[in-house]
Design an enzyme around this catalytic site. Structure first.
Site, PDB file in Angstrom:
ATOM      1  N   HIS A 176      -2.007   7.552   7.112  1.00  0.00           N
ATOM      2  CA  HIS A 176      -1.026   8.438   6.457  1.00  0.00           C
ATOM      3  C   HIS A 176      -1.679   9.745   6.010  1.00  0.00           C
ATOM      4  CE1 HIS A 176       2.834   6.474   6.178  1.00  0.00           C
ATOM      5  NE2 HIS A 176       2.331   5.361   5.700  1.00  0.00           N
TER       6      HIS A 176
ATOM      7  N   HIS B  88      -3.837   1.512   7.546  1.00  0.00           N
ATOM      8  CA  HIS B  88      -2.500   2.114   7.602  1.00  0.00           C
ATOM      9  C   HIS B  88      -2.404   3.304   6.638  1.00  0.00           C
ATOM     10  CE1 HIS B  88       2.068   1.536   7.796  1.00  0.00           C
ATOM     11  NE2 HIS B  88       1.925   2.337   6.767  1.00  0.00           N
ATOM     12  N   GLU B  89      -2.913   3.134   5.408  1.00  0.00           N
ATOM     13  CA  GLU B  89      -2.802   4.205   4.407  1.00  0.00           C
ATOM     14  C   GLU B  89      -3.710   5.388   4.749  1.00  0.00           C
ATOM     15  OE1 GLU B  89      -0.262   3.791   2.862  1.00  0.00           O
ATOM     16  OE2 GLU B  89      -0.113   1.609   2.959  1.00  0.00           O
TER      17      GLU B  89
ATOM     18  N   GLN C 199       3.284   9.973   1.170  1.00  0.00           N
ATOM     19  CA  GLN C 199       4.578   9.289   1.156  1.00  0.00           C
ATOM     20  C   GLN C 199       5.420   9.633  -0.068  1.00  0.00           C
ATOM     21  OE1 GLN C 199       2.665   5.293   2.055  1.00  0.00           O
ATOM     22  NE2 GLN C 199       4.639   5.062   3.068  1.00  0.00           N
TER      23      GLN C 199
ATOM     24  N   CYS D  53       6.347  -0.115   7.247  1.00  0.00           N
ATOM     25  CA  CYS D  53       5.975   1.035   6.423  1.00  0.00           C
ATOM     26  C   CYS D  53       7.139   1.377   5.494  1.00  0.00           C
ATOM     27  CB  CYS D  53       5.671   2.218   7.348  1.00  0.00           C
ATOM     28  SG  CYS D  53       5.267   3.735   6.469  1.00  0.00           S
ATOM     29  N   LEU D  54       6.837   1.643   4.230  1.00  0.00           N
ATOM     30  CA  LEU D  54       7.907   1.983   3.280  1.00  0.00           C
ATOM     31  C   LEU D  54       8.626   3.274   3.669  1.00  0.00           C
ATOM     32  CD1 LEU D  54       6.226   1.163  -0.170  1.00  0.00           C
ATOM     33  CD2 LEU D  54       7.965  -0.179   1.020  1.00  0.00           C
TER      34      LEU D  54
ATOM     35  N   GLY E 255       0.832  -1.187   0.000  1.00  0.00           N
ATOM     36  CA  GLY E 255       0.000   0.000   0.000  1.00  0.00           C
ATOM     37  C   GLY E 255       0.872   1.244   0.000  1.00  0.00           C
TER      38      GLY E 255
HETATM   39 ZN    ZN Z   1       3.184   3.502   5.653  1.00  0.00          ZN
END
Ligand code: ZN
Length: 163
Positions: free
Chosen positions: A136, A132-133, A51, A90-91, A46
């Site tokens: 963000h 999670h997204e 991000q 998380c990226l 995701g």
């Molecule tokens: Zn993330």
């Protein structure tokens, strides 16, 4: 299509709130396309617009084989059920994983790229990724949801490593 640079913690963009998409412009379509590409290139499940440095309420989530990647504009969780604890990462916080409890099942609403309403229920990894997204888009990171002890440990370990 382009692979965008992923902002890493503690980049300030990750702490900003994204704005609703009011019109599906060429810019939004391009952003969504690039986000799918960037998610795939980084083997993520995701990605949220913050991000990659854009404050629009756009998320992409891997359909996990069932369908291709999903793009959801203005996503919202309208119902939830149960809890589940799983390891999360998380990226934007590479190399850090921690167990986190989230809703097990959620009902999601939003718009697709044609402006049509999306409305579906999901569970498991997809439900977790969507929660999670959406966090963000509010400027919230998964580390914010950890206990204070784990959070301060994270800061010590992660920030020390980056120095
Ligand atoms: Zn993330």
């Amino acid at each position: 299509m382009a692979i965008l640079e992923i902002r890493k913690y503690p980049d300030p963009t990750l702490r900003m709130k994204a704005r609703s998409v009011r019109e599906i412009t060429e810019g939004i379509l391009k952003l969504a396309e690039d986000m799918v590409e960037t998610m795939k290139a980084n083997k993520g499940i995701g990605l949220a617009a913050n991000q990659v440095g854009f404050l629009h309420r756009v998320i992409v989530v891997d359909g996990l084989g069932k369908e291709g990647p999903m793009v959801i504009l203005n996503p919202e969780i309208v119902q939830f059920e149960g809890e589940e604890t799983r390891e999360e990462g998380c990226l934007s916080i590479p190399g850090y994983f921690e167990l986190l409890t989230r809703f097990r099942k959620v009902k999601v609403r939003g718009l697709d790229l044609e402006g049509k309403e999306i409305d579906f229920e999901c569970d498991g990894i997809i439900a977790r990724a969507i929660q999670h997204e959406i966090d963000h888009l509010e400027g919230i990171l998964f580390i914010d949801r950890l206990s204070p002890v784990k959070r301060s440990l994270f800061r010590k370990i992660y920030l020390a490593k980056k120095r």
